[in-house]
Scaffold this motif. Structure first.
Motif, mmCIF file in Angstrom:
data_model
loop_
_atom_site.group_PDB
_atom_site.id
_atom_site.type_symbol
_atom_site.label_atom_id
_atom_site.label_comp_id
_atom_site.label_asym_id
_atom_site.label_seq_id
_atom_site.Cartn_x
_atom_site.Cartn_y
_atom_site.Cartn_z
ATOM 1 N N LYS A 643 -7.555 -30.887 -9.459
ATOM 2 C CA LYS A 643 -6.466 -30.730 -8.501
ATOM 3 C C LYS A 643 -5.132 -31.102 -9.144
ATOM 4 C CE LYS A 643 -4.980 -32.890 -4.296
ATOM 5 N NZ LYS A 643 -5.334 -33.986 -3.428
ATOM 6 N N GLU A 645 -4.365 -31.237 -12.341
ATOM 7 C CA GLU A 645 -4.007 -30.263 -13.361
ATOM 8 C C GLU A 645 -3.388 -28.996 -12.741
ATOM 9 O OE1 GLU A 645 -6.503 -27.994 -16.713
ATOM 10 O OE2 GLU A 645 -7.224 -30.034 -16.214
ATOM 11 N N PHE A 646 -4.025 -28.553 -11.641
ATOM 12 C CA PHE A 646 -3.547 -27.336 -10.966
ATOM 13 C C PHE A 646 -2.109 -27.529 -10.467
ATOM 14 C CE2 PHE A 646 -2.898 -25.012 -6.975
ATOM 15 C CZ PHE A 646 -3.110 -23.721 -7.416
ATOM 16 N N LEU A 647 -1.886 -28.722 -9.837
ATOM 17 C CA LEU A 647 -0.539 -28.975 -9.284
ATOM 18 C C LEU A 647 0.514 -28.999 -10.384
ATOM 19 C CD1 LEU A 647 -1.148 -31.610 -6.473
ATOM 20 C CD2 LEU A 647 -0.379 -29.248 -6.253
ATOM 21 N N LYS A 648 0.172 -29.633 -11.523
ATOM 22 C CA LYS A 648 1.135 -29.739 -12.616
ATOM 23 C C LYS A 648 1.509 -28.352 -13.141
ATOM 24 C CE LYS A 648 1.846 -32.074 -17.030
ATOM 25 N NZ LYS A 648 2.104 -30.857 -17.763
ATOM 26 N N LYS A 649 0.434 -27.546 -13.312
ATOM 27 C CA LYS A 649 0.662 -26.193 -13.843
ATOM 28 C C LYS A 649 1.604 -25.409 -12.918
ATOM 29 C CE LYS A 649 -2.289 -22.545 -14.795
ATOM 30 N NZ LYS A 649 -3.673 -22.131 -14.650
ATOM 31 N N GLU A 650 1.314 -25.472 -11.605
ATOM 32 C CA GLU A 650 2.121 -24.703 -10.642
ATOM 33 C C GLU A 650 3.564 -25.211 -10.586
ATOM 34 O OE1 GLU A 650 1.222 -21.866 -8.951
ATOM 35 O OE2 GLU A 650 -0.493 -22.060 -10.293
ATOM 36 N N THR A 651 3.725 -26.586 -10.682
ATOM 37 C CA THR A 651 5.077 -27.155 -10.647
ATOM 38 C C THR A 651 5.890 -26.659 -11.832
ATOM 39 O OG1 THR A 651 4.033 -29.122 -9.770
ATOM 40 C CG2 THR A 651 6.349 -29.343 -10.293
ATOM 41 N N ASP A 652 5.239 -26.642 -13.014
ATOM 42 C CA ASP A 652 5.934 -26.140 -14.211
ATOM 43 C C ASP A 652 6.408 -24.707 -14.016
ATOM 44 O OD1 ASP A 652 5.623 -28.467 -15.431
ATOM 45 O OD2 ASP A 652 3.992 -27.844 -16.817
ATOM 46 N N VAL A 653 5.474 -23.882 -13.506
ATOM 47 C CA VAL A 653 5.824 -22.470 -13.292
ATOM 48 C C VAL A 653 7.027 -22.361 -12.357
ATOM 49 C CG1 VAL A 653 5.014 -20.300 -12.258
ATOM 50 C CG2 VAL A 653 3.501 -21.623 -13.722
ATOM 51 N N LEU A 654 6.970 -23.159 -11.258
ATOM 52 C CA LEU A 654 8.060 -23.084 -10.266
ATOM 53 C C LEU A 654 9.395 -23.500 -10.849
ATOM 54 C CD1 LEU A 654 6.506 -24.336 -6.917
ATOM 55 C CD2 LEU A 654 7.315 -22.056 -7.496
ATOM 56 N N SER A 655 9.395 -24.632 -11.602
ATOM 57 C CA SER A 655 10.691 -25.121 -12.097
ATOM 58 C C SER A 655 11.273 -24.170 -13.146
ATOM 59 C CB SER A 655 10.594 -26.562 -12.607
ATOM 60 O OG SER A 655 9.861 -26.564 -13.773
#
Ligand SMILES: Nc1ncnc2c1ncn2[C@@H]1O[C@H](COP(=O)(O)OP(=O)(O)OP(=O)(O)O)[C@@H](O)[C@H]1O
Length: 762
Positions: A643, A645-655
């Protein structure tokens, strides 16, 4: 404290006696007043009570106009009066002052009920009289009411019983007299009929007779009008007793003129142009475009023409704010338009005769009559919307070659001789192609054009003066083309047998001769081979919504607007839709059915619940959420770590995405600003070659650019002066400019629109 201030009986009696003495003295002065010997100049020179004088001076009415000087003393003496005076000469006060005086001298209170009834032919005029009454009567203690239709009768009925002065239109007043429990006219002291001859023209004769039949015979009656007619004399004979005829024709500034003078103000310059019917719209459009700084009223003969011209001209953007007003609009819209028109400085109002009489518009520069009025009196009333109370104004009437001589001779009998104006060929520009293209794109506009065509033909047919209005000489095809129509709509005329009885049609053009092919019912026979125009084919191509809505319009003719077309309607034999060409659809015939068919909700419900699918790279569909094999899942680590790892990946994409978006937005803004100032510079260079920079920029017509320009201008100091020098060229007086004309600071939204539109036009 309260007790101290309260008067005892003796004091009250003393006060009443004092007031009685004052009224007695007023009455004495009134009876002794001889208008011939004592030619009053100011209101204060007349025997008027202090409250009325206070109300007048608070409203800045100090000096009398001639009709006021002549008629007020006579009315105060209790005589019935028949008064005619020029438009804009102050007739409203000439009857309101005696009304207030009469009730004051009779010591009228709310318990005495209805004391005065004022009847006006139109709602707009009634409202205006009411407004003047409220101002002038501000120091008096009477109640006043307005009943004009367009409002709930029950609501009015509940309030009407306490009203002392009632103003209204004939129909509504009779309705209240007939049914209202509260309205009791048995005590009525005064009846006033404003624009009395107009009431008769509008077919209110029977209504007026019925109203008068409900009123006590001992009342005083005043009839006012700007024109005198035979029917007015009849009405006077029936409703007035031993009356004084005050037929002064005077100018608004109070200068009296003899009966041999024209019924229009001297300050009004009047012109006519000789123009064929098919050229009228071209001329009108050019006229509007060359008078962008004016306030004008354009009179047309029917609401449908008003509607059509307003809608099409609006799309062609002549560069001035446009408004329209006719009797079939809702009352709130009419009132709103009037209100805006009164306040605007540069505006063009398309209207029917609903505003021809009595309405007091301030500072109207031009009255343009596109359609010839029914008679010379209507001409006088229409032009009277300009040059009011001694102010200057201009009037232009368009006369077709058929109308010209007879109508000018009708005017001559009223001592009115307008000057001929010639149209500069360089200023003439045909708008037919634009109209055709507008109608081609928009079936609703085409429908309006057909209605306008029919209502014009109808208006000519119903005219009484057959010397002026020659129905048989209407160039129908050319006229239809001038409205942008591909041809004259076929029309069905009921009750036209007389026309089929040939003589009148002997010299008619072919299109009108078609009218003769009517059956015994007076209706045109069906055309055997309908001709399909490109417009009809276009209807066939239209999508379902437009088609069904429009189809409803053209087949049903059930709207309120169509009522008046009972005896002339579009006969759409040439617009039969070929079923094979239509898409497979069922056009619901009932309104409810149509609504249901177009309802998104209903059609979704009919399809059942949808299932969302996604497609993989090979094009195979899968449900959005598919459960993964549990073993595979556990091999990738604990649920918690996955979970995170998933959140970190998505946050990076968003920023990352955010950064890119910001950069893109920044660049776009920069480009827009550059484009905006370039556009403004270009337009400025085009408008004012050789000059440095614009003084006033109110808009570019492009919302995005406007927003940028507004952003920039927000930082500048706002304009303070009411008048600004600008280097824009004047459309009205190109020769005057020296590259500099005055720009009025806009007072209303309409002025602002006009100015903006002018600037856009360049
Ligand atoms: N004594 C006065 N002093 C100043 N202004 C006046 C006076 N009497 C009337 N006016 C103004 O003159 C204008 C025209 O008055 P009014 O509307 O009464 O004219 P009218 O004769 O009824 O015109 P119409 O025949 O067109 O109805 C109004 O703006 C009104 O306020």
């Amino acid at each position: 404290m309260a007790k101290k201030n309260r008067m005892n009986t003796a004091q009250r009696k003393q006060l009443r006696n004092k007031e009685n003495e004052y009224i007695e003295e007023l009455n004495k002065r009134t009876q002794e007043y001889d208008p011939k010997l004592q030619r009053a100049t100011f209101f204060k020179d007349l025997p008027l009570c202090r409250n009325v004088l206070k109300g007048l001076s608070a409203s800045a009415f100090v000096k009398l106009t001639a009709i006021q000087r002549e008629s007020i003393p006579v009315s105060l003496q209790g005589h019935d009066v028949l008064a005619a005076a020029k438009t804009g000469s102050g007739k409203t006060l000439a009857f309101l002052v005696p009304v207030l005086e009469k009730l004051y001298r009779e010591r009228w209170t709310e318990f005495d009920g209805l004391g005065a009834l004022i009847i006006s032919p139109t709602r707009e005029l009634a409202m205006q009289i009411y407004e003047v009454l409220v101002k002038v009567g501000s120091q008096c203690s009477f109640s006043a009411g307005l009943v004009i239709g367009g409002k709930d009768v029950k609501y009015e009925s509940e309030r009407i019983s306490k009203i002392n002065i009632l103003i209204g239109t004939p129909g509504r007043i009779l309705q209240h007299l007939d049914q209202a429990v509260g309205l009791n006219a048995s005590n009525l002291q005064m009846l006033v009929l404003d624009e009395a001859d107009r009431c008769l023209d509008m077919g209110f004769k029977k209504t007026l007779d019925a109203i008068v039949g409900n009123l006590p015979p001992m009342r005083q009656t005043l009839l006012f009008s700007a024109t005198q007619s035979a029917s007015l004399a009849d009405l006077a004979r029936l409703s007035l007793t031993d009356y004084k005829n005050i037929g002064t024709l005077e100018t608004g500034s109070g200068q009296q003129v003899g009966a041999a003078n024209p019924a229009t103000p001297d300050t009004l310059q009047q012109y006519y142009i000789d123009v064929s019917l098919p050229d009228k719209l071209d001329i009108l459009f050019s006229f509007i475009k060359s008078h962008l700084k004016s306030k004008m009223i354009v009179f047309l003969s029917s609401g449908k023409q008003v509607h059509f011209i307003y809608e099409t001209f609006r799309k062609m953007q002549p560069g001035i704010s446009l408004m329209h007003l006719h009797g079939r609009q809702k009352q709130t819209a009419r009132t709103d338009t009037l209100d805006k028109f009164v306040r605007a400085q540069q505006v063009c109002l398309f209207a029917t005769d609903v505003v021809a009489r009595g309405i007091d518009f301030p500072a109207v520069d031009w009255v343009v009559q596109v359609d010839c009025p029914e008679d010379a009196d209507t001409y006088i009333h229409r032009v009277g919307r300009s040059a009011r109370y001694g102010k200057k104004g201009k009037a232009l009437i368009m006369l077709t070659p058929q109308e010209m001589d007879p109508f000018l001779s009708r005017l001559k009998t009223k001592k009115i001789e307008p000057e001929k104006l010639n149209i500069k060929q360089s200023k003439k520009k045909s708008i037919k192609p634009q109209l055709q293209s507008l109608l081609f794109k928009d079936p609703e506009l085409k429908y309006l054009a057909q209605k306008a065509f029919i209502s014009y033909i109808r208006s000519i047919y119903v005219q009484k003066d057959k010397e002026v209005f020659k129905f048989n000489e209407i160039p129908t095809e050319e006229f239809a083309n001038s409205l942008g129509l591909p041809g004259a709509p076929k029309i069905k005329i009921k009750g036209m047998k007389a026309i089929t009885r040939a003589k009148e049609l002997k010299n008619s053009p072919r299109s009108l001769l078609n009218l003769a092919k009517t059956n015994e019912m007076g209706e045109l026979e069906e055309e055997s081979k309908p001709v399909r125009t490109k417009y009809d084919k276009m209807f066939g191509r239209k999508n379902q919504t437009v088609l069904s809505e429009h189809y409803m319009n053209i087949t049903k003719h059930q709207t309120a607007e169509d009522d008046e077309d009972d005896f002339m309607t579009v006969k759409r034999t040439n617009h039969i839709l070929n079923e094979q060409e239509l898409p497979q659809l069922v056009v619901p015939t009932s309104k409810r059915g149509q609504k249901k068919a177009l309802s998104k909700k209903a059609s979704l419900a009919a399809k059942g619940n949808p299932t969302k699918m996604v497609f993989d790279d090979d094009g195979n569909s899968h449900p959005v959420y598919e459960l993964e094999d549990e073993e595979d899942f556990q091999m990738r680590g604990s649920a918690e770590s996955q979970k995170r790892e998933f959140l970190k990946k998505e946050t990076d994409v968003l920023s990352k995405g955010d950064k890119i978006d910001k950069q893109v937005a920044k660049e776009r803004d920069k480009k827009r600003r550059e484009r905006g100032s370039k556009h403004l510079e270009e337009r400025w260079r085009r408008t004012c070659p050789g000059s440095e920079e614009p003084a006033v920029i109110l808009g570019t017509g492009d919302l995005d650019l406007d927003m940028n320009a507004a952003d920039e201008s927000d930082r500048e100091e706002p304009a303070r002066k009411s008048r600004k020098k600008s280097n824009f060229k004047s459309a009205e007086s190109p020769e005057e400019d020296n590259n500099a004309i005055e720009v009025e600071e806009p007072q209303t939204l309409e002025d602002l629109e006009s100015l903006t539109a002018r600037l856009i036009q360049g």
